[in-house]
Scaffold this motif. Structure first.
Motif, PDB file in Angstrom:
ATOM      1  N   ALA A 118     -17.393 -23.132  -8.957  1.00  0.00           N
ATOM      2  CA  ALA A 118     -18.884 -22.478  -8.251  1.00  0.00           C
ATOM      3  C   ALA A 118     -19.208 -23.476  -7.159  1.00  0.00           C
ATOM      4  CB  ALA A 118     -19.798 -22.422  -9.500  1.00  0.00           C
ATOM      5  N   CYS A 119     -18.161 -24.076  -6.590  1.00  0.00           N
ATOM      6  CA  CYS A 119     -18.866 -25.110  -5.645  1.00  0.00           C
ATOM      7  C   CYS A 119     -19.285 -24.294  -4.579  1.00  0.00           C
ATOM      8  CB  CYS A 119     -17.672 -26.183  -5.085  1.00  0.00           C
ATOM      9  SG  CYS A 119     -18.024 -27.135  -3.607  1.00  0.00           S
ATOM     10  N   THR A 120     -20.492 -24.568  -3.940  1.00  0.00           N
ATOM     11  CA  THR A 120     -20.999 -23.828  -2.695  1.00  0.00           C
ATOM     12  C   THR A 120     -20.162 -24.188  -1.298  1.00  0.00           C
ATOM     13  OG1 THR A 120     -22.481 -25.616  -2.243  1.00  0.00           O
ATOM     14  CG2 THR A 120     -23.362 -23.861  -3.620  1.00  0.00           C
ATOM     15  N   SER A 121     -19.313 -25.165  -1.282  1.00  0.00           N
ATOM     16  CA  SER A 121     -18.877 -25.356  -0.221  1.00  0.00           C
ATOM     17  C   SER A 121     -16.997 -24.661  -0.162  1.00  0.00           C
ATOM     18  CB  SER A 121     -18.549 -26.997   0.102  1.00  0.00           C
ATOM     19  OG  SER A 121     -19.726 -27.370   0.431  1.00  0.00           O
ATOM     20  N   CYS A 122     -16.558 -24.956  -1.542  1.00  0.00           N
ATOM     21  CA  CYS A 122     -15.123 -24.492  -1.588  1.00  0.00           C
ATOM     22  C   CYS A 122     -14.860 -23.613  -2.723  1.00  0.00           C
ATOM     23  CB  CYS A 122     -14.176 -25.718  -1.820  1.00  0.00           C
ATOM     24  SG  CYS A 122     -14.417 -26.526  -3.512  1.00  0.00           S
ATOM     25  N   GLY A 123     -15.751 -22.925  -3.288  1.00  0.00           N
ATOM     26  CA  GLY A 123     -15.695 -22.079  -4.440  1.00  0.00           C
ATOM     27  C   GLY A 123     -15.489 -20.679  -3.509  1.00  0.00           C
ATOM     28  N   PRO A 171     -10.126 -30.833  -4.904  1.00  0.00           N
ATOM     29  CA  PRO A 171     -11.603 -30.693  -4.757  1.00  0.00           C
ATOM     30  C   PRO A 171     -12.197 -31.033  -3.622  1.00  0.00           C
ATOM     31  CG  PRO A 171     -10.766 -32.134  -6.601  1.00  0.00           C
ATOM     32  CD  PRO A 171      -9.539 -31.750  -5.828  1.00  0.00           C
ATOM     33  N   CYS A 172     -13.441 -30.597  -3.219  1.00  0.00           N
ATOM     34  CA  CYS A 172     -13.882 -31.184  -1.801  1.00  0.00           C
ATOM     35  C   CYS A 172     -15.024 -32.119  -2.018  1.00  0.00           C
ATOM     36  CB  CYS A 172     -14.490 -29.861  -1.025  1.00  0.00           C
ATOM     37  SG  CYS A 172     -15.992 -29.410  -1.601  1.00  0.00           S
ATOM     38  N   LEU A 173     -15.716 -32.834  -0.898  1.00  0.00           N
ATOM     39  CA  LEU A 173     -16.342 -33.797  -1.018  1.00  0.00           C
ATOM     40  C   LEU A 173     -17.683 -33.382  -1.920  1.00  0.00           C
ATOM     41  CD1 LEU A 173     -16.654 -36.741  -0.434  1.00  0.00           C
ATOM     42  CD2 LEU A 173     -18.065 -36.002   1.592  1.00  0.00           C
ATOM     43  N   ASN A 174     -18.109 -32.062  -1.657  1.00  0.00           N
ATOM     44  CA  ASN A 174     -19.371 -31.599  -2.476  1.00  0.00           C
ATOM     45  C   ASN A 174     -19.031 -31.242  -3.886  1.00  0.00           C
ATOM     46  OD1 ASN A 174     -21.834 -30.402  -2.617  1.00  0.00           O
ATOM     47  ND2 ASN A 174     -21.453 -28.515  -1.705  1.00  0.00           N
ATOM     48  N   CYS A 175     -17.777 -31.098  -4.254  1.00  0.00           N
ATOM     49  CA  CYS A 175     -17.393 -31.204  -5.753  1.00  0.00           C
ATOM     50  C   CYS A 175     -17.434 -32.549  -6.365  1.00  0.00           C
ATOM     51  CB  CYS A 175     -15.884 -30.697  -5.849  1.00  0.00           C
ATOM     52  SG  CYS A 175     -15.625 -28.824  -5.550  1.00  0.00           S
ATOM     53  N   LEU A 176     -17.076 -33.451  -5.535  1.00  0.00           N
ATOM     54  CA  LEU A 176     -17.070 -34.643  -5.974  1.00  0.00           C
ATOM     55  C   LEU A 176     -18.411 -35.602  -5.976  1.00  0.00           C
ATOM     56  CD1 LEU A 176     -13.687 -35.992  -4.441  1.00  0.00           C
ATOM     57  CD2 LEU A 176     -14.105 -35.066  -6.529  1.00  0.00           C
TER      58      LEU A 176
END
Ligand SMILES: [Zn+2]
Lengths: 341, 67
Positions: free
Chosen positions: A239-244, A165-170
């Motif tokens: 659906a993360c806007t940074s890593c999806g 996961p990325c920081l935006n996910c968390l």
């Protein structure tokens, strides 16, 4: 075997082959405060091929308690941290190429510097920059290692694009108004413990031993003697806007960055945090600032005058902040991150 | 109720029955945290509906910004 790195090469997971990889790789360290100085020294001693350091600040006497590369002379002369770090690092290991940038770690600069970096090491003091690093890392498919600390508490996580996961996910939104080293303090062992985790993970990446990566968010409190290591793979958002798969890298766009403006003739800088940040809670802020200076609050805004400083800060309910007593945007942002976080 | 919070055995008042109430009890900011209950992450939208049992192990991890 090179005598200089013999003890590191004797360590089986690195060996001669690992050492040769370390010697020809590049690490970008963003921030040259306590975390940045410590990880820079560690990597330079380990024989990293090239180190690139970005920092916008200069050395002050209050840094010397924990920012291990700096000396009294650097503070007296107000030497920029990136330059002071470079000078000290070069005398520790003259074989390492060190590139310093005395500049804001903004989207433009990081987009250039990421191109030659094998690993990005986070040593910043704010989430605005971390969210930019997070998007840059995803866009350019480069691992980055989050690290942060305050008081006796520290945290780290290694973010591998396409895997973790990325920081935006968390994080749902960018945290604002948390504790900072300038409000609740910091002890140097906390810095060292975070850096130990970050550099160990960086070495694994540099020698391409991905299987050895920790894969957990690690956090600890050195005063309360606790240590957590949490598996977060299930927190990866499809659906993360940074890593999806349809990533838009929101923090690389102008409208998601902090805006600043010098207010003409008023010796004041206005800062407008990015709309993705969560709202500053004025009551909470007021409690936190009470011991550090004079706080006045009404239903619309909070005014804070720190003891022994000429600058004053006014925070509005819509997150807008005025820093009075300076015309310098860098200085204003620095005070903002020190006080608000 | 007796629970383990970040490794420490803790007795919390009887009116603390859900994860949300526990976070409120400790004055924690829900948005910048990861919460783990018995080794599984609790989704941010499930804090209010996650009830706590005697003996539960809870880990709170704060994302801080300093450095
Ligand atoms: Zn993500």
């Amino acid at each position: 075997m090179q005598e200089r790195y013999s003890r590191q090469q004797l360590f089986t997971p690195i060996g001669l082959e690992g050492q040769q990889k370390i010697n020809c790789k590049t690490v970008l360290i963003i921030g040259a405060g306590a975390l940045g100085a410590a990880s820079a020294e560690s990597l330079v001693r380990a024989g990293i091929g090239k180190l690139v350091i970005v920092d916008r600040d200069y050395v002050e006497v209050s840094n010397l308690q924990r920012q291990q590369l700096y000396e009294e002379r650097d503070a007296t002369l107000r030497i920029p941290k990136a330059e002071a770090a470079k000078a000290h690092l070069q005398s520790i290991n003259s074989a390492v190429t060190i590139e310093s940038h005395v500049a804001d770690a903004d989207v433009e600069l990081l987009s250039q510097l990421v191109l030659e970096a094998d690993v990005l090491l986070d040593a910043t003091d704010n989430f605005d920059t971390r969210m930019i690093i997070n998007d840059i890392a995803q866009k350019y498919n480069t691992p980055w290692i989050y690290g942060a600390c305050v008081g006796s508490y520290g945290i780290s996580f290694t973010i591998i694009p396409g895997k973790t996961p990325c920081l935006n996910c968390l994080l749902e939104t960018v945290p604002l108004g948390g504790a900072t080293c300038d409000t609740v303090g910091i002890i140097s062992p906390t810095v060292q413990m975070v850096v130990a985790h970050q550099v160990a993970e960086a070495l694994k990446l540099l020698v391409e031993d991905e299987g050895a990566l920790r894969q957990t968010v690690v956090s600890f409190d050195l005063w309360q003697h606790n240590y957590q290591s949490i598996h977060v793979q299930s927190a990866k958002q499809s659906a993360c806007t940074s890593c999806g798969p349809d990533a838009t890298y929101p923090y690389l766009h102008y409208d998601q960055q902090m805006k600043s403006a010098v207010l003409c003739g008023r010796d004041t800088v206005q800062l407008r945090p990015a709309p993705g940040n969560h709202k500053i809670d004025l009551n909470e802020l007021s409690k936190r600032m009470a011991s550090l200076g004079k706080v006045e609050q009404n239903p619309f805004l909070l005014s804070f005058q720190p003891y022994n400083m000429k600058e004053r800060m006014v925070v509005f309910q819509d997150n807008r902040v005025l820093i009075h007593g300076t015309k310098d945007i860098h200085e204003a942002k620095k005070l903002y991150y020190q006080w608000i976080g | 109720m007796m629970i383990h919070v970040n490794g420490c055995q803790t007795n919390v008042p009887s009116d603390v029955r859900t994860m949300e109430q526990l976070m409120h009890y400790y004055e924690l900011q829900a948005k910048s945290m990861i919460v783990e209950l018995n080794k599984a992450i609790v989704n941010k939208d499930k804090y209010a509906s996650t009830s706590l049992q005697n003996g539960d192990c809870i880990e709170f991890v704060h994302f801080v910004g300093g450095g």
